[in-house]
Write an enzyme that holds these catalytic residues in place. Structure first.
Site, PDB file in Angstrom:
ATOM      1  N   HIS A 137       0.875  -1.183   0.000  1.00 21.91           N
ATOM      2  CA  HIS A 137       0.000   0.000   0.000  1.00 21.91           C
ATOM      3  C   HIS A 137       0.908   1.228   0.000  1.00 21.91           C
ATOM      4  O   HIS A 137       2.029   1.181   0.516  1.00 21.91           O
ATOM      5  CB  HIS A 137      -0.823  -0.058   1.291  1.00 21.91           C
ATOM      6  N   ASP A 145       3.050  -4.570   8.127  1.00 19.06           N
ATOM      7  CA  ASP A 145       1.846  -3.756   7.954  1.00 19.06           C
ATOM      8  C   ASP A 145       0.658  -4.707   8.060  1.00 19.06           C
ATOM      9  O   ASP A 145       0.374  -5.471   7.132  1.00 19.06           O
ATOM     10  CB  ASP A 145       1.924  -3.066   6.587  1.00 19.06           C
ATOM     11  N   LYS A 169     -10.349  -0.844  10.131  1.00 23.26           N
ATOM     12  CA  LYS A 169     -10.432  -2.022   9.248  1.00 23.26           C
ATOM     13  C   LYS A 169     -10.949  -3.229  10.029  1.00 23.26           C
ATOM     14  O   LYS A 169     -11.285  -4.250   9.442  1.00 23.26           O
ATOM     15  CB  LYS A 169      -9.058  -2.386   8.691  1.00 23.26           C
ATOM     16  N   CYS A 215      -4.766   2.561  -3.675  1.00 26.07           N
ATOM     17  CA  CYS A 215      -3.540   3.054  -3.016  1.00 26.07           C
ATOM     18  C   CYS A 215      -2.405   2.056  -3.195  1.00 26.07           C
ATOM     19  O   CYS A 215      -1.594   1.852  -2.277  1.00 26.07           O
ATOM     20  CB  CYS A 215      -3.764   3.328  -1.527  1.00 26.07           C
TER      21      CYS A 215
HETATM   22  C1  PLP Z   1      -2.270  -2.840   3.594  1.00 25.95           C
HETATM   23  C2  PLP Z   1      -2.596  -1.452   4.058  1.00 25.95           C
HETATM   24  N1  PLP Z   1      -1.650  -0.725   4.660  1.00 25.95           N
HETATM   25  C3  PLP Z   1      -1.886   0.518   5.126  1.00 25.95           C
HETATM   26  C4  PLP Z   1      -3.118   1.097   4.978  1.00 25.95           C
HETATM   27  C5  PLP Z   1      -3.352   2.466   5.519  1.00 25.95           C
HETATM   28  O1  PLP Z   1      -4.258   2.394   6.563  1.00 25.95           O
HETATM   29  P1  PLP Z   1      -4.841   3.737   7.245  1.00 25.95           P
HETATM   30  O2  PLP Z   1      -5.363   4.563   6.111  1.00 25.95           O
HETATM   31  O3  PLP Z   1      -5.896   3.234   8.148  1.00 25.95           O
HETATM   32  O4  PLP Z   1      -3.702   4.397   7.930  1.00 25.95           O
HETATM   33  C6  PLP Z   1      -4.141   0.390   4.339  1.00 25.95           C
HETATM   34  C7  PLP Z   1      -5.464   0.999   4.106  1.00 25.95           C
HETATM   35  O5  PLP Z   1      -6.167   0.625   3.205  1.00 25.95           O
HETATM   36  C8  PLP Z   1      -3.872  -0.920   3.879  1.00 25.95           C
HETATM   37  O6  PLP Z   1      -4.821  -1.642   3.289  1.00 25.95           O
END
Ligand code: PLP
Length: 416
Positions: free
Chosen positions: A133, A210, A236, A374
């Site tokens: 991401h 992550d 999430k 993203c």
């Molecule tokens: C794999 C992954 N990492 C990081 C994030 C970022 O999360 P947040 O926007 O809640 O900080 C997301 C959000 O979709 C994600 O799916």
């Protein structure tokens, strides 16, 4: 699609009961019953989470750690109680290894700017994968700009799995940080994170996982993974937005400088010298999202009260069904066919832009995400600009997939 540690009869997970606990699932959109297939974007919230936030404002609203009055004590108990719950949720050795953040992005930036900026030098290497991401790419690029470190990216194969041979070959004594998703948000791939950690540690690198997409689906055990950092987002995993967890190995957190300065992260302040609060408070500057943390605590309680192995069996069943049904539609190409997957079905439809498909699906009551999620490098890897992504929560059913498939038939009819 995954192997739960124990075999549980499907009947031990009552999806009807679960659905009844999520008020928004009774919503109608465009006159149709809502079919929510966008949980990887953000999950829906069960009643106990909504009620915990409401109860906080009705009975406990005050700032934490500061006042001697009863409301402040209640707020502090909710806040620190959520930290203890979060520690149990990821099996951390000590609640002091849990930093409460704004979310996964915040946690990764904290590690990059505190641990990374204070220890990396020009020529050091940071290893990530093509599956990441943007939140697990851009903070490391910024760190490279600041320190002269070099970003190395492990390729993925045609199934959307990290090439573990290439990963092993990329590691060297220059590797200082490895940062990798537990589960890919764009494809649903489950990465072999235990192996990732073990191989990185052999070179003395620290590893951040992550866990944004793993937390709602998989049991997390930071001690078994032996990772150095693990970041996740409350929203999430059925909790509110604006809250997250960063687990850090206690010895590392102790050695790291604060990320931001302000109230609550100090022990004493004079113009000559400021001393910092103990871990984890030195990483929690300013008034936090207290109502959100109260809701997050309720979300952890909610998830921990569920038979998670049975929930995963149910989710895997729905994902397998969705994969079979959607694959059988003419013109569909599934993007991401990893052998270990959870929660996500990404696909493209021949001759139809995903955004157009998303708009028609919405008119049918079906909420999916369309775009690059993203994760632009993942799209580049597959030679596409966007996918239609149906992502699952514990509340989805085979019937939801039937509605999706009928709605996709309508999309095809419009573009025939
Ligand atoms: C794999 C992954 N990492 C990081 C994030 C970022 O999360 P947040 O926007 O809640 O900080 C997301 C959000 O979709 C994600 O799916």
């Amino acid at each position: 699609m995954t192997s739960p540690s124990t075999t549980v009869a499907r009947t031990s997970f009552d999806v009807r009961r679960v659905r009844a606990e999520f008020p928004i699932l009774s919503e109608r959109v465009h006159g149709k019953p809502l079919v929510y297939l966008d949980s990887a974007n953000t999950s829906q919230k069960p009643l106990p989470v909504i009620e915990a936030m409401d109860a906080y404002y009705r009975h406990a609203n005050a700032n934490i750690h500061r006042a001697t009055h009863v409301l402040s004590e209640r707020a502090t108990a909710l806040y620190e109680g959520a930290r203890i719950k979060a520690a149990a949720f990821v099996n951390a050795p000590d609640p002091r290894s849990i930093v409460l953040t704004k979310g996964t992005t915040d946690g990764i930036n904290l590690v990059a700017q505190s641990y990374g900026r204070s220890t990396l030098r020009a020529g050091d290497e940071i290893v990530i994968s093509w599956l990441e991401h943007h939140s697990n790419i851009v903070p490391w690029q910024m760190l490279c700009e600041q320190t002269g470190a070099v970003l190395r990216v492990v390729p993925i194969n045609a199934r959307g799995e990290v090439e573990m041979d290439a990963y092993a070959a990329m590691l060297s004594p220059h590797t200082r940080i490895v940062a990798m998703a537990h589960v890919s948000n764009a494809l649903g791939t489950i990465n072999p994170v235990r192996q990732v950690v073990e191989q990185a540690h052999a070179y003395g690198a620290v590893v951040l996982i992550d866990g944004a997409q793993a937390a709602p689906h998989l049991a997390i055990d930071v001690q078994a993974l032996d990772c150095d950092f693990y970041a996740l987002s409350s929203h999430k995993m059925f909790g509110p937005t604006g809250v997250g967890v960063l687990y850090g190995r206690p010895s590392l957190l102790e050695s790291m400088p604060p990320y931001q300065g302000g109230g609550d992260m100090i022990q004493s302040v004079t113009f000559e010298k400021t001393t910092y609060n103990a871990v984890p408070y030195k990483f929690e500057a300013g008034t936090p999202n207290i109502s959100g943390v109260a809701g997050f605590g309720a979300a952890v309680d909610y998830l921990m009260a569920i038979d998670r192995d049975a929930a995963l069996v149910h989710e895997d069943d729905v994902l397998e069904y969705a994969t079979a049904q959607v694959s059988s539609i003419a013109g569909v190409r599934i993007i991401g066919e990893a052998r270990q997957k959870t929660g996500v079905l990404s696909f493209v439809l021949d001759g139809v832009h995903p955004h157009d498909a998303g708009t028609i699906l919405d008119r049918e009551g079906v909420a999916v995400r369309t775009g690059q999620h993203c994760a632009q490098p993942v799209m580049d890897c597959f030679g596409i600009t966007a996918t239609i992504r149906a992502s699952l929560g514990i509340y989805n059913t085979r019937e939801d997939i039937d509605v999706l498939v009928r709605a996709l038939d309508k999309v095809r009819a419009v573009f025939a």
